[in-house]
Design a protein around this motif. Structure first.
Motif, PDB file in Angstrom:
ATOM      1  N   GLU A  85       0.820  -1.211   0.000  1.00  0.00           N
ATOM      2  CA  GLU A  85       0.000   0.000   0.000  1.00  0.00           C
ATOM      3  C   GLU A  85       0.859   1.268   0.000  1.00  0.00           C
ATOM      4  O   GLU A  85       0.456   2.293  -0.554  1.00  0.00           O
ATOM      5  N   VAL A  86       2.029   1.198   0.624  1.00  0.00           N
ATOM      6  CA  VAL A  86       2.923   2.361   0.598  1.00  0.00           C
ATOM      7  C   VAL A  86       3.333   2.692  -0.831  1.00  0.00           C
ATOM      8  O   VAL A  86       3.288   3.843  -1.269  1.00  0.00           O
ATOM      9  N   PHE A  87       3.719   1.670  -1.587  1.00  0.00           N
ATOM     10  CA  PHE A  87       4.139   1.894  -2.973  1.00  0.00           C
ATOM     11  C   PHE A  87       2.951   2.278  -3.850  1.00  0.00           C
ATOM     12  O   PHE A  87       3.093   3.059  -4.792  1.00  0.00           O
ATOM     13  N   THR A  88       1.775   1.720  -3.539  1.00  0.00           N
ATOM     14  CA  THR A  88       0.573   2.139  -4.258  1.00  0.00           C
ATOM     15  C   THR A  88       0.315   3.620  -4.048  1.00  0.00           C
ATOM     16  O   THR A  88      -0.015   4.356  -4.985  1.00  0.00           O
ATOM     17  N   LEU A 194     -18.357   2.814   5.687  1.00  0.00           N
ATOM     18  CA  LEU A 194     -18.380   4.188   6.191  1.00  0.00           C
ATOM     19  C   LEU A 194     -17.019   4.868   6.007  1.00  0.00           C
ATOM     20  O   LEU A 194     -16.938   6.073   5.742  1.00  0.00           O
ATOM     21  N   LEU A 195     -15.957   4.082   6.144  1.00  0.00           N
ATOM     22  CA  LEU A 195     -14.617   4.637   5.910  1.00  0.00           C
ATOM     23  C   LEU A 195     -14.465   5.088   4.462  1.00  0.00           C
ATOM     24  O   LEU A 195     -13.946   6.179   4.200  1.00  0.00           O
ATOM     25  N   TYR A 196     -14.935   4.264   3.513  1.00  0.00           N
ATOM     26  CA  TYR A 196     -14.831   4.630   2.103  1.00  0.00           C
ATOM     27  C   TYR A 196     -15.693   5.843   1.776  1.00  0.00           C
ATOM     28  O   TYR A 196     -15.314   6.666   0.940  1.00  0.00           O
ATOM     29  N   LEU A 233       2.442   8.921   5.954  1.00  0.00           N
ATOM     30  CA  LEU A 233       2.860   8.540   7.303  1.00  0.00           C
ATOM     31  C   LEU A 233       1.953   7.455   7.876  1.00  0.00           C
ATOM     32  O   LEU A 233       2.414   6.566   8.600  1.00  0.00           O
ATOM     33  N   GLY A 234       0.663   7.528   7.535  1.00  0.00           N
ATOM     34  CA  GLY A 234      -0.259   6.497   7.991  1.00  0.00           C
ATOM     35  C   GLY A 234       0.064   5.139   7.412  1.00  0.00           C
ATOM     36  O   GLY A 234       0.001   4.113   8.105  1.00  0.00           O
ATOM     37  N   LYS A 235       0.426   5.100   6.125  1.00  0.00           N
ATOM     38  CA  LYS A 235       0.795   3.831   5.488  1.00  0.00           C
ATOM     39  C   LYS A 235       2.056   3.244   6.126  1.00  0.00           C
ATOM     40  O   LYS A 235       2.154   2.021   6.329  1.00  0.00           O
ATOM     41  N   ILE A 236       3.025   4.102   6.434  1.00  0.00           N
ATOM     42  CA  ILE A 236       4.247   3.627   7.074  1.00  0.00           C
ATOM     43  C   ILE A 236       3.942   3.089   8.473  1.00  0.00           C
ATOM     44  O   ILE A 236       4.445   2.036   8.890  1.00  0.00           O
ATOM     45  N   ALA A 290      -6.443   3.461   8.485  1.00  0.00           N
ATOM     46  CA  ALA A 290      -7.613   2.595   8.636  1.00  0.00           C
ATOM     47  C   ALA A 290      -7.860   1.755   7.394  1.00  0.00           C
ATOM     48  O   ALA A 290      -8.236   0.580   7.496  1.00  0.00           O
ATOM     49  N   ASP A 291      -7.648   2.330   6.215  1.00  0.00           N
ATOM     50  CA  ASP A 291      -7.889   1.594   4.974  1.00  0.00           C
ATOM     51  C   ASP A 291      -7.023   0.346   4.904  1.00  0.00           C
ATOM     52  O   ASP A 291      -7.509  -0.769   4.679  1.00  0.00           O
TER      53      ASP A 291
END
Length: 380
Positions: A85-88, A194-196, A233-236, A290-291
């Protein structure tokens, strides 16, 4: 809309074909949509057709690779998913300026043709996926490894009732048994959807909301940049949490929803530019965290029998939430004449996420033996 339907078709298709077949076919369609846009004149119906082709192909690719990640990485699946997901996220950040460069150098038609050629590299990515042996025994051997994911990466005490049992898989596109048989998964779907909705409404209206508070357009765009930094930062951070084995529904749902609520509250109470930048960073961090965290926890709420169909339903729900959530947010904005009400509904959505996440954390952590599993064990 296409993204909402590819999941059900993809989930059904994976019952009879390999990840490799789905990945190759998805890669062909993914690039073909861009090439179609580069070859034909720009008319509304042609743009619509191209978007359908590209979205459907990209959806099949995403679904095939997600399921293959579960099989290939097994106990390390959440960490591998978070790393991907980080690279995405980096790719999404790079594409806008990259497309602008292509457009300035080769024109819009040339840019789409080059993007199609680039997208067709996904065919090779799909081709190198290990084919899934169609025998039931091999499928069950893979599915039984999912318990390792739960025990090692998410500190769960869930057990599986399918060890050593040969079983069929859900075969209908419209099979909703994962929802009816697993109440935890039904609640999980509400949280994920709900997150989406929050992500879609926030991404659509952030810049417009900023300009409505008196910011210049150039200043409002920086709000998106701040959100992007927070998202990275969230992905990391989610990689670290999964790696340390701390991930649970509290980390995946309660904590990020509280951060998002804090950021949204900052938007609603002040038009100070610095505070809005901080709010954007908090929202971006919470949404990105969260995702990935919730996606990595999908196997925790399903038995192995329902894993594939449940994953397809989860993707269907996410796509539908993005599609109809954007429509709902626009309707709220038009009916109230204020972007502020859109942010208020996002705030309420995240309060709901927090509540349902607490409910999930309080429920029994063991995945109960579902009706389909019992019928399978009885030889029905």
């Amino acid at each position: 809309m296409t993204l909402t339907f590819k999941a059900g078709i993809g989930g059904s298709w994976l019952q009879s074909v390999s990840y490799r077949s789905m990945g190759v076919f998805g890669g062909v369609l993914f690039g073909a949509g861009f090439v179609y846009q580069g070859v034909f004149e720009y008319r509304l119906h042609q743009l619509f057709i191209a978007m359908i082709i590209t979205a459907f192909g990209g959806g099949l690719l995403h679904f095939a690779f997600f399921m293959s990640f579960i099989e290939y990485f097994r106990g390390g699946f959440p960490v591998a998913l978070a790393t991907r997901e980080v690279f995405t996220y980096l790719g999404v950040s790079i594409m806008p300026p990259f497309v602008e460069i292509l457009n300035s150098d080769y024109g819009l038609h040339g840019a789409y043709l080059l993007l199609g050629a680039l997208a067709w590299n996904c065919i090779a990515c799909g081709a190198v996926l290990k084919p899934v042996n169609g025998t039931t025994r091999n499928i069950m051997a893979t599915q039984n490894k999912l318990r390792t994911i739960v025990e090692n990466c998410c500190c769960s005490r869930r057990t599986s009732d399918t060890d050593g049992i040969d079983a069929p898989r859900c075969s209908s596109i419209f099979d909703c048994s994962p929802i009816t048989e697993h109440i935890q998964f039904a609640i999980f779907l509400i949280v994920h959807s709900l997150l989406y909705y929050t992500f879609t409404a926030w991404a659509i209206f952030l810049v417009s909301f900023g300009t409505s508070t008196g910011l210049l357009t150039s200043e409002a765009v920086v709000l998106s940049t701040a959100g992007g930094i927070g998202g990275f930062l969230g992905k990391i951070s989610v990689i670290l949490v999964f790696y340390l084995g701390w991930m649970n529904i509290t980390f995946a749902g309660v904590v990020p929803s509280c951060l998002i609520c804090t950021g949204l509250f900052g938007y609603m109470v002040s038009s100070n530019y610095i505070l809005m930048l901080m709010s954007s960073c908090l929202c971006g961090f919470g949404l990105a965290f969260a995702d990935t965290a919730l996606s990595g926890m999908i196997p925790q709420y399903l038995c192995s029998y329902h894993l594939r169909q449940g994953t397809a339903i989860s993707y269907f729900g996410g796509g539908a939430s993005m599609q109809f959530g954007g429509t709902l947010a626009v309707a709220i904005s038009d009916s109230t004449g204020s972007y502020l009400w859109v942010f208020r509904t996002m705030f309420l959505a995240n309060v709901t996420i927090c509540i349902f996440s607490v409910i999930l954390s309080a429920m029994d952590e063991d995945i109960p033996e579902c009706g389909d599993s019992r019928r399978r064990n009885d030889g029905v």
